[in-house]
Design a protein around this motif. Structure first.
Motif, mmCIF file in Angstrom:
data_model
loop_
_atom_site.group_PDB
_atom_site.id
_atom_site.type_symbol
_atom_site.label_atom_id
_atom_site.label_comp_id
_atom_site.label_asym_id
_atom_site.label_seq_id
_atom_site.Cartn_x
_atom_site.Cartn_y
_atom_site.Cartn_z
ATOM 1 N N MET A 1 41.111 48.874 39.606
ATOM 2 C CA MET A 1 40.811 47.794 38.685
ATOM 3 C C MET A 1 39.548 47.043 39.116
ATOM 4 O O MET A 1 38.660 46.762 38.296
ATOM 5 C CB MET A 1 41.991 46.826 38.592
ATOM 6 N N VAL A 2 39.452 46.730 40.408
ATOM 7 C CA VAL A 2 38.267 46.034 40.917
ATOM 8 C C VAL A 2 37.023 46.904 40.754
ATOM 9 O O VAL A 2 35.955 46.426 40.356
ATOM 10 C CB VAL A 2 38.474 45.629 42.392
ATOM 11 N N TRP A 3 37.158 48.208 41.049
ATOM 12 C CA TRP A 3 36.026 49.108 40.894
ATOM 13 C C TRP A 3 35.567 49.175 39.434
ATOM 14 O O TRP A 3 34.367 49.174 39.144
ATOM 15 C CB TRP A 3 36.399 50.501 41.392
ATOM 16 N N ASN A 4 36.502 49.208 38.521
ATOM 17 C CA ASN A 4 36.153 49.239 37.101
ATOM 18 C C ASN A 4 35.422 47.977 36.666
ATOM 19 O O ASN A 4 34.457 48.034 35.893
ATOM 20 C CB ASN A 4 37.411 49.428 36.255
ATOM 21 N N LEU A 5 35.870 46.828 37.141
ATOM 22 C CA LEU A 5 35.204 45.572 36.789
ATOM 23 C C LEU A 5 33.781 45.531 37.334
ATOM 24 O O LEU A 5 32.852 45.068 36.659
ATOM 25 C CB LEU A 5 36.012 44.385 37.313
ATOM 26 N N LEU A 6 33.596 46.020 38.559
ATOM 27 C CA LEU A 6 32.239 46.124 39.105
ATOM 28 C C LEU A 6 31.405 47.086 38.268
ATOM 29 O O LEU A 6 30.210 46.843 38.022
ATOM 30 C CB LEU A 6 32.295 46.592 40.558
ATOM 31 N N GLY A 7 32.019 48.174 37.823
ATOM 32 C CA GLY A 7 31.308 49.126 36.979
ATOM 33 C C GLY A 7 30.864 48.516 35.657
ATOM 34 O O GLY A 7 29.766 48.808 35.174
ATOM 35 N N VAL A 8 31.694 47.667 35.073
ATOM 36 C CA VAL A 8 31.312 46.983 33.829
ATOM 37 C C VAL A 8 30.069 46.132 34.061
ATOM 38 O O VAL A 8 29.126 46.150 33.253
ATOM 39 C CB VAL A 8 32.476 46.111 33.318
ATOM 40 N N ALA A 9 30.040 45.402 35.166
ATOM 41 C CA ALA A 9 28.878 44.572 35.487
ATOM 42 C C ALA A 9 27.628 45.430 35.668
ATOM 43 O O ALA A 9 26.534 45.075 35.196
ATOM 44 C CB ALA A 9 29.149 43.750 36.749
ATOM 45 N N VAL A 10 27.765 46.579 36.337
ATOM 46 C CA VAL A 10 26.629 47.472 36.551
ATOM 47 C C VAL A 10 26.112 48.008 35.218
ATOM 48 O O VAL A 10 24.895 48.034 34.966
ATOM 49 C CB VAL A 10 27.026 48.631 37.488
ATOM 50 N N LEU A 11 27.004 48.440 34.345
ATOM 51 C CA LEU A 11 26.585 48.985 33.052
ATOM 52 C C LEU A 11 25.849 47.943 32.214
ATOM 53 O O LEU A 11 24.814 48.237 31.602
ATOM 54 C CB LEU A 11 27.801 49.494 32.288
ATOM 55 N N LEU A 12 26.372 46.731 32.181
ATOM 56 C CA LEU A 12 25.726 45.674 31.394
ATOM 57 C C LEU A 12 24.345 45.343 31.956
ATOM 58 O O LEU A 12 23.384 45.134 31.205
ATOM 59 C CB LEU A 12 26.602 44.423 31.377
#
Length: 395
Positions: free
Chosen positions: A209-220
């Motif tokens: 879950m934490v990795w996915n949230l970091l991934g969202v920030a990276v994509l944006l």
């Protein structure tokens, strides 16, 4: 979170463990309210909301994301379940199958993200072909929202006490309880815990879950900074997720199919990661224009390489030259016309004022003087007005 922290010098255990929820299902009369289903639904809603905002910002038509979701979401749920059943088939069809495990019981948990994305993409492709929307641009718009939905969905695994890792002594370990139904029989999915800790395990749901949230920030950030398109942001989403999932799988201990002693999802993560990176590197560069993402825009098929290059080049050219020659000339022409019109307006106003002044002076002269003087005064004013008009025209 329960915290039982004491100094090591006292001889007591130093623990700060995360407790699992006592239950994952609540009943409203005869109807079960499942936390897992709520998390999935909330994730889908958030993904559609964020995807819609991003799609409209790129120039797409409002409502398109919801329309295409009607194709993608049902197929995504079916694909996720099929992947789970295919990779854990022994649980449902093997000699040691669980009597209460049914391959079609999606509410009992068990959705494979790989199957969900694969079959969901097929649904999105069908919707995009129906509405004549370019699938790669659509994928770029929804990519951060899909990853955010996955992060929300992991909370459902937390309530179900599933997909956890091996036993551990780390301070943030997850406490696992036995659950029992109203008759006292073990029921891990629908029962209620008795508060007795059975295991302390790696909270792999939390890691993902934490990795996915970091991934969202990276994509944006990457999308805003580099303005990439043509499906490359979606490929980056897939690569980011697979990279993190590969290492999370190494910590998991739940039942799964193995190949050469390695969990099948580790193989899937590695293979899909390489494919996503290859697409990101070799796909069309740049970003689609607003005209290209609107409904009705035609995009070449993936195997039409020359047409795809031309399509991408057209998008880059439009982005670099947003104004046509006519648009660039029009503001200057309008300004010139305004400046040209101003002296004429001023001359007309001056002539009208002088005429009014002459009329007033004439009236005054009539009251105070002879007719001869009145005629002389009026003639002199007309002469002055004519001279001024000629001078104004010369300037």
């Amino acid at each position: 979170m329960t915290i039982r922290a004491l100094a090591e010098s006292t001889g007591a255990d130093v623990l700060a463990y995360i407790p699992s929820p006592p239950r994952g299902v609540w009943y409203i009369g005869p109807f079960p309210l499942r936390a897992y289903a709520i998390c999935i639904i909330v994730g889908i809603v958030v993904a559609i909301w964020l995807g819609e905002k991003r799609w409209v910002a790129r120039g797409g038509q409002s409502g398109a994301v919801l329309d295409i979701a009607m194709f993608a979401v049902p197929l995504g749920l079916i694909g996720g379940r099929l992947y789970h059943v295919a990779t854990d088939w022994e649980k449902y069809f093997g000699a040691h199958r669980k009597p209460d495990a049914h391959w079609w019981a999606i509410w009992q948990g068990g959705l494979g993200i790989w199957g969900a994305v694969a079959l969901g993409a097929v649904g999105a492709w069908i919707g995009c072909r129906h509405y004549r929307i370019p699938l790669p641009a659509f994928g770029d718009a929804i990519a951060p929202g899909v990853l955010l939905a996955q992060a929300i969905g992991r909370l459902g695994n937390y309530f179900n006490q599933e997909l956890f890792g091996r036993e551990t002594t780390v301070p943030w370990g997850l406490e696992i309880f036995d659950r029992f139904d109203t008759n006292g029989a073990p029921d891990a999915m629908n029962g209620v815990s008795n508060g007795v800790v059975v295991h302390v395990v790696q909270p792999t749901f939390l890691y993902e879950m934490v990795w996915n949230l970091l991934g969202v920030a990276v994509l944006l950030y990457v999308d805003r900074k580099f303005r990439i398109g043509h499906g490359r942001l979606f490929a980056l989403y897939v690569a980011v997720y697979c990279f993190g999932r590969f290492f999370v799988e190494l910590l998991r201990s739940d039942d799964a199919t193995h190949i050469a002693g390695i969990r099948i999802n580790s193989f899937t993560s590695a293979i899909v990661f390489l494919c996503a990176v290859a697409y990101f590197l070799f796909a069309t560069k740049g970003r689609e224009t607003a005209a290209q993402v609107r409904a009705g825009a035609e995009r070449p098929w993936p195997w039409q390489f020359a047409a795809l290059r031309a399509y991408g080049a057209a998008g880059d050219d439009d982005a670099a030259e947003p104004k046509t020659p006519d648009e660039a000339v029009e503001p200057e022409t309008a300004e010139t016309e305004t400046e040209t019109a101003e002296p004429d307006d001023a001359a007309e106003k001056s002539a009208a004022a002088e005429a009014a002044e002459t009329a007033v002076e004439s009236d005054t002269a009539e009251k105070s003087g002879t007719p001869e003087k009145v005629e002389q005064t009026v003639a002199a004013k007309k002469s002055d007005s004519a001279d001024k008009t000629d001078t104004s025209g010369d300037s």
